[in-house]
Structures are given as structure tokens and as C-alpha cells.
Design a protein around this motif. Structure first.
Motif, PDB file in Angstrom:
ATOM      1  N   LEU A   1       0.829  -1.206   0.000  1.00 41.86           N
ATOM      2  CA  LEU A   1       0.000   0.000   0.000  1.00 41.86           C
ATOM      3  C   LEU A   1       0.867   1.260   0.000  1.00 41.86           C
ATOM      4  N   ALA A   2       1.900   1.279   0.839  1.00 44.71           N
ATOM      5  CA  ALA A   2       2.791   2.445   0.887  1.00 44.71           C
ATOM      6  C   ALA A   2       3.488   2.642  -0.450  1.00 44.71           C
ATOM      7  N   GLU A   3       3.907   1.555  -1.083  1.00 42.21           N
ATOM      8  CA  GLU A   3       4.548   1.626  -2.402  1.00 42.21           C
ATOM      9  C   GLU A   3       3.567   2.166  -3.443  1.00 42.21           C
ATOM     10  N   TYR A   4       2.360   1.652  -3.446  1.00 42.14           N
ATOM     11  CA  TYR A   4       1.330   2.109  -4.385  1.00 42.14           C
ATOM     12  C   TYR A   4       1.041   3.596  -4.212  1.00 42.14           C
ATOM     13  N   GLU A   5       0.892   4.026  -2.957  1.00 44.63           N
ATOM     14  CA  GLU A   5       0.596   5.436  -2.682  1.00 44.63           C
ATOM     15  C   GLU A   5       1.735   6.348  -3.128  1.00 44.63           C
ATOM     16  N   ALA A   6       2.976   5.946  -2.875  1.00 46.83           N
ATOM     17  CA  ALA A   6       4.128   6.762  -3.277  1.00 46.83           C
ATOM     18  C   ALA A   6       4.183   6.894  -4.798  1.00 46.83           C
ATOM     19  N   ILE A   7       3.978   5.795  -5.498  1.00 45.64           N
ATOM     20  CA  ILE A   7       4.001   5.832  -6.963  1.00 45.64           C
ATOM     21  C   ILE A   7       2.859   6.694  -7.489  1.00 45.64           C
ATOM     22  N   SER A   8       1.678   6.532  -6.918  1.00 45.45           N
ATOM     23  CA  SER A   8       0.507   7.292  -7.362  1.00 45.45           C
ATOM     24  C   SER A   8       0.649   8.787  -7.110  1.00 45.45           C
ATOM     25  N   LYS A   9       1.199   9.141  -5.944  1.00 46.07           N
ATOM     26  CA  LYS A   9       1.348  10.555  -5.586  1.00 46.07           C
ATOM     27  C   LYS A   9       2.570  11.192  -6.240  1.00 46.07           C
ATOM     28  N   GLY A  10       3.561  10.374  -6.583  1.00 45.90           N
ATOM     29  CA  GLY A  10       4.759  10.913  -7.201  1.00 45.90           C
ATOM     30  C   GLY A  10       5.772  11.453  -6.216  1.00 45.90           C
ATOM     31  N   TYR A  11       5.626  11.094  -4.958  1.00 47.18           N
ATOM     32  CA  TYR A  11       6.605  11.526  -3.959  1.00 47.18           C
ATOM     33  C   TYR A  11       6.582  10.610  -2.752  1.00 47.18           C
ATOM     34  N   ARG A  12       7.650  10.695  -1.987  1.00 49.00           N
ATOM     35  CA  ARG A  12       7.742   9.940  -0.739  1.00 49.00           C
ATOM     36  C   ARG A  12       8.616  10.735   0.216  1.00 49.00           C
ATOM     37  N   THR A  13       8.126  10.973   1.443  1.00 47.24           N
ATOM     38  CA  THR A  13       8.859  11.806   2.399  1.00 47.24           C
ATOM     39  C   THR A  13       9.342  11.050   3.630  1.00 47.24           C
ATOM     40  N   ASP A  14       9.042   9.766   3.705  1.00 48.66           N
ATOM     41  CA  ASP A  14       9.392   8.993   4.903  1.00 48.66           C
ATOM     42  C   ASP A  14      10.671   8.187   4.702  1.00 48.66           C
ATOM     43  N   ILE A  15      11.630   8.769   4.009  1.00 42.42           N
ATOM     44  CA  ILE A  15      12.873   8.075   3.680  1.00 42.42           C
ATOM     45  C   ILE A  15      13.980   8.544   4.623  1.00 42.42           C
ATOM     46  N   PHE A  16      14.645   7.582   5.232  1.00 43.25           N
ATOM     47  CA  PHE A  16      15.781   7.893   6.100  1.00 43.25           C
ATOM     48  C   PHE A  16      17.002   7.156   5.581  1.00 43.25           C
ATOM     49  N   VAL A  17      18.095   7.883   5.465  1.00 47.99           N
ATOM     50  CA  VAL A  17      19.351   7.304   5.019  1.00 47.99           C
ATOM     51  C   VAL A  17      20.312   7.366   6.190  1.00 47.99           C
ATOM     52  N   LYS A  18      20.900   6.223   6.527  1.00 42.53           N
ATOM     53  CA  LYS A  18      21.881   6.158   7.606  1.00 42.53           C
ATOM     54  C   LYS A  18      23.254   5.941   6.979  1.00 42.53           C
ATOM     55  N   ILE A  19      24.151   6.864   7.259  1.00 40.57           N
ATOM     56  CA  ILE A  19      25.531   6.753   6.805  1.00 40.57           C
ATOM     57  C   ILE A  19      26.392   6.756   8.044  1.00 40.57           C
ATOM     58  N   GLU A  20      27.006   5.611   8.289  1.00 37.90           N
ATOM     59  CA  GLU A  20      27.713   5.335   9.534  1.00 37.90           C
ATOM     60  C   GLU A  20      26.725   5.550  10.668  1.00 37.90           C
ATOM     61  N   ASP A  21      26.872   6.550  11.515  1.00 37.91           N
ATOM     62  CA  ASP A  21      25.921   6.761  12.614  1.00 37.91           C
ATOM     63  C   ASP A  21      25.089   8.027  12.441  1.00 37.91           C
ATOM     64  N   VAL A  22      25.047   8.572  11.237  1.00 38.66           N
ATOM     65  CA  VAL A  22      24.328   9.815  10.971  1.00 38.66           C
ATOM     66  C   VAL A  22      23.119   9.515  10.089  1.00 38.66           C
ATOM     67  N   PHE A  23      21.966  10.093  10.453  1.00 40.26           N
ATOM     68  CA  PHE A  23      20.729   9.904   9.704  1.00 40.26           C
ATOM     69  C   PHE A  23      20.360  11.161   8.930  1.00 40.26           C
ATOM     70  N   TYR A  24      19.783  10.943   7.751  1.00 39.83           N
ATOM     71  CA  TYR A  24      19.279  12.020   6.914  1.00 39.83           C
ATOM     72  C   TYR A  24      17.860  11.658   6.503  1.00 39.83           C
ATOM     73  N   ASN A  25      16.949  12.631   6.575  1.00 43.53           N
ATOM     74  CA  ASN A  25      15.586  12.436   6.087  1.00 43.53           C
ATOM     75  C   ASN A  25      15.514  13.110   4.728  1.00 43.53           C
ATOM     76  N   VAL A  26      15.344  12.307   3.675  1.00 37.06           N
ATOM     77  CA  VAL A  26      15.251  12.871   2.334  1.00 37.06           C
ATOM     78  C   VAL A  26      13.830  12.721   1.817  1.00 37.06           C
ATOM     79  N   ARG A  27      13.494  13.611   0.892  1.00 38.17           N
ATOM     80  CA  ARG A  27      12.174  13.590   0.276  1.00 38.17           C
ATOM     81  C   ARG A  27      12.356  13.380  -1.223  1.00 38.17           C
ATOM     82  N   ALA A  28      11.791  12.312  -1.746  1.00 38.97           N
ATOM     83  CA  ALA A  28      11.925  11.980  -3.160  1.00 38.97           C
ATOM     84  C   ALA A  28      10.683  12.435  -3.921  1.00 38.97           C
ATOM     85  N   TYR A  29      10.904  13.182  -4.989  1.00 39.73           N
ATOM     86  CA  TYR A  29       9.825  13.680  -5.837  1.00 39.73           C
ATOM     87  C   TYR A  29      10.112  13.337  -7.291  1.00 39.73           C
TER      88      TYR A  29
END
Length: 109
Positions: A14-42
Motif C-alpha cells: 500500500l505504501a509503495e502504491y501510494e508513493a508511486i501514485s502521488k509521485g513523492y515519498r517523504t518517509d525516507i531515512f538514510v543512515k551513513i555510519e551513525d548519521v541519519f538524513y531524512n530525504v524527500r523523493a519527488y
């Protein structure tokens, strides 16, 4: 050793379908070593729609922090794009987030 991991707050069909349908996703977190980044894909289409709508309503567009552009807002395209941005050291230039509760996230990569 993989220094980068990607998480979504929700990883379901459902989350995948909604992201594809809306054309964006904001609940993405990237962890690099011990640092987190919240990115928004559009997608470009969604970004253009938001830009035009906000410009019409407010006269300007407010850019989301840590915005990335993807061809499609699906899981694999997001992971591919983040991987390429990581290789280009994109994450050295953006703002990290503090206090991320990793137990509530779903690791996708």
C-alpha cells in the motif's frame, strides 16, 4: 562493509502504491555510519505540479529540505538514486536529523 542503509517508515504494498501514485515519498531515512538524513523523493511531474500550485496560491514555492528527484517514486528507483547520490558525496552537503528511533523504521537497503 556497507556504510549506507536506507529506511522507510512504512514498507508495504500500500505504501509503495501510494508513493508511486502521488509521485513523492517523504518517509525516507538514510543512515551513513551513525548519521541519519531524512530525504524527500519527488518525481519531476509532481514537483512541477506542486511548484505551479504554490506559485498560484502564494506567489512562491517553498522547497522541501533534502529534496531529491527520481524518475519514479518506487522503492527500487529511490534506492538506486540514493546510492548514486551517496557515491557523489551528496550527503556531505545536506543537513542530518537527530534522534531517529530506528526501531520504528523498515530497512529496505
Amino acid at each position: 562493509m556497507n556504510k549506507m542503509n536506507i529506511y522507510f517508515s512504512e514498507d508495504s504494498e500500500l505504501a509503495e502504491y501510494e508513493a508511486i501514485s502521488k509521485g513523492y515519498r517523504t518517509d525516507i531515512f538514510v543512515k551513513i555510519e551513525d548519521v541519519f538524513y531524512n530525504v524527500r523523493a519527488y518525481t519531476m511531474l509532481r514537483l512541477q505540479q506542486d511548484f505551479e500550485s504554490e506559485n498560484e496560491d502564494y506567489g512562491y514555492y517553498t522547497v522541501d529540505p533534502n529534496l531529491i528527484l527520481v524518475k519514479d517514486a518506487n522503492r527500487s528507483e529511490i534506492a538506486f538514486t540514493i546510492g548514486k547520490l551517496y557515491e557523489q558525496k551528496y550527503f556531505e552537503e545536506i543537513k542530518p536529523v537527530e534522534k531517529v528511533d530506528i526501531s520504528s523504521l523498515k530497512r529496505i537497503y
